[in-house]
Design a protein around this motif. Sequence first.
Motif, short mmCIF file in Angstrom:
data_model
loop_
_atom_site.label_atom_id
_atom_site.label_comp_id
_atom_site.label_asym_id
_atom_site.label_seq_id
_atom_site.Cartn_x
_atom_site.Cartn_y
_atom_site.Cartn_z
N ARG A 108 111.55 -10.35 3.45
CA ARG A 108 111.46 -11.80 3.19
C ARG A 108 110.80 -12.54 4.35
N GLY A 109 111.14 -12.15 5.57
CA GLY A 109 110.50 -12.76 6.73
C GLY A 109 109.01 -12.46 6.77
N MET A 110 108.66 -11.21 6.50
CA MET A 110 107.25 -10.81 6.53
C MET A 110 106.47 -11.45 5.38
N ASN A 111 107.11 -11.57 4.22
CA ASN A 111 106.44 -12.19 3.09
C ASN A 111 106.09 -13.65 3.40
N TYR A 112 107.01 -14.33 4.07
CA TYR A 112 106.75 -15.72 4.49
C TYR A 112 105.51 -15.78 5.40
N LEU A 113 105.45 -14.89 6.37
CA LEU A 113 104.32 -14.88 7.30
C LEU A 113 103.01 -14.53 6.59
N HIS A 114 103.07 -13.59 5.67
CA HIS A 114 101.86 -13.15 4.96
C HIS A 114 101.36 -14.20 3.97
N GLN A 115 102.25 -15.05 3.48
CA GLN A 115 101.85 -16.03 2.47
C GLN A 115 101.55 -17.42 3.05
N LEU A 116 101.57 -17.52 4.36
CA LEU A 116 101.26 -18.81 4.98
C LEU A 116 99.84 -19.25 4.64
N LYS A 117 99.68 -20.56 4.43
CA LYS A 117 98.36 -21.14 4.15
C LYS A 117 97.99 -22.10 5.28
N PRO A 118 96.71 -22.22 5.64
CA PRO A 118 95.55 -21.54 5.06
C PRO A 118 95.35 -20.11 5.58
N HIS A 119 96.05 -19.73 6.66
CA HIS A 119 95.86 -18.40 7.23
C HIS A 119 97.19 -17.67 7.35
N SER A 120 97.24 -16.49 6.79
CA SER A 120 98.46 -15.69 6.90
C SER A 120 98.58 -15.14 8.32
N ILE A 121 99.81 -14.78 8.70
CA ILE A 121 100.05 -14.14 10.00
C ILE A 121 100.33 -12.67 9.78
N ILE A 122 99.53 -11.81 10.38
CA ILE A 122 99.77 -10.37 10.36
C ILE A 122 100.52 -10.05 11.65
N HIS A 123 101.65 -9.38 11.53
CA HIS A 123 102.46 -9.09 12.72
C HIS A 123 101.74 -8.13 13.66
N ARG A 124 101.28 -7.00 13.12
CA ARG A 124 100.54 -5.97 13.85
C ARG A 124 101.41 -5.10 14.76
N ASP A 125 102.64 -5.50 15.02
CA ASP A 125 103.48 -4.71 15.92
C ASP A 125 104.94 -4.74 15.44
N LEU A 126 105.12 -4.54 14.14
CA LEU A 126 106.46 -4.58 13.54
C LEU A 126 107.20 -3.28 13.86
N THR A 127 108.26 -3.39 14.64
CA THR A 127 109.07 -2.24 15.06
C THR A 127 110.54 -2.64 15.04
N PRO A 128 111.47 -1.68 15.14
CA PRO A 128 112.90 -2.05 15.19
C PRO A 128 113.25 -2.94 16.38
N ARG A 129 112.49 -2.87 17.46
CA ARG A 129 112.74 -3.73 18.62
C ARG A 129 112.37 -5.18 18.33
N ASN A 130 111.47 -5.39 17.37
CA ASN A 130 111.01 -6.74 17.03
C ASN A 130 111.72 -7.31 15.81
N VAL A 131 112.89 -6.75 15.51
CA VAL A 131 113.75 -7.27 14.45
C VAL A 131 115.12 -7.52 15.06
N LEU A 132 115.56 -8.77 15.08
CA LEU A 132 116.82 -9.15 15.74
C LEU A 132 117.87 -9.56 14.71
N GLN A 133 119.14 -9.48 15.10
CA GLN A 133 120.23 -9.84 14.20
C GLN A 133 120.90 -11.14 14.63
N ASP A 134 121.12 -12.05 13.67
CA ASP A 134 121.80 -13.29 13.99
C ASP A 134 123.32 -13.11 13.85
N GLU A 135 124.06 -14.16 14.16
CA GLU A 135 125.53 -14.06 14.17
C GLU A 135 126.12 -13.86 12.78
#
Length: 280
Positions: A108-135
């Motif tokens: 869901r987070g990645m879909n939001y970034l990919h569907q941004l207009k006018p330019h999508s955001i490609i992460h390019r470095d998606l790893t377990p270290r770049n995924v954090l957990q909230d409370e």
Amino acid sequence: MKEATLIGEGAYGEVYLVKWRGTEVAAKTIRASIASNPMVKNAFMKELALWKKLRHPNIVQFLGVLKQSDRLIFLTEYLRNGSLYDQLRKKGKLDPLTAVAYALDIARGMNYLHQLKPHSIIHRDLTPRNVLQDEAGHLKVTDFGLSKIAQQKDSYGYKMTGGTGSYRYMAPEVYRRESYGKSVDVFSFALIVHEMFLGGPSNREEAAEKVADKTAYEDYRPHLASYIFPEQIKTLLRECWHKNPDRRPSFQEIIDRLEKIHATLQEKIVLGTCCSCMIL
């Protein structure tokens, strides 16, 4: 940056815990070797203007920038539960229902970034270290866009891989330095999901760069054991890490399929509980 506590180090710099306006936040520095390049500094400031507008429950919230002449520092919300990498290292493999719920958070987070207009955001470095957990226990994607800034088409020789194992999650076309699009993040996502079911990389003894080389030139993919991976997950992962980028599903498609898988797993748990009650 007074009273800053070092809490981590990534591919692009250090991460500190600091107090900002009375609140604990994460201050992320960009290495001097990267930040000293004028092209990078300009790209960073342009990217910040975009990050300020981003709002989604599954991406880490950008808060602001500290303007210091000698380095680049930006602030994000601080998530004390740490990263998915930390979780897997401490707990090992996740139960299927949790793994699918986490996969949905990331998708869901990645879909939001990919569907941004006018330019999508490609992460390019998606790893377990770049995924954090909230409370609340939900996952949030962080450090999106940093590799884009650092690369700047490799005009000054910086490689997007760093020392944190990013090679393991790199799509073949990126490793081969070919043109690429949003589906590189789908490839990385598949490897993260694989690790959640397994408890870590299946090839952790091998050097990360060697794994990336095999993936890119020998079409290597991790094994999908039937006793660990539900059939629907196996099918999805094979599609997500397909060697042809055009054959990989979008994150919206992934979300639709994961929601059905999640519902099926929940039903099985409820039925299993009911059957146990009947036996008693």
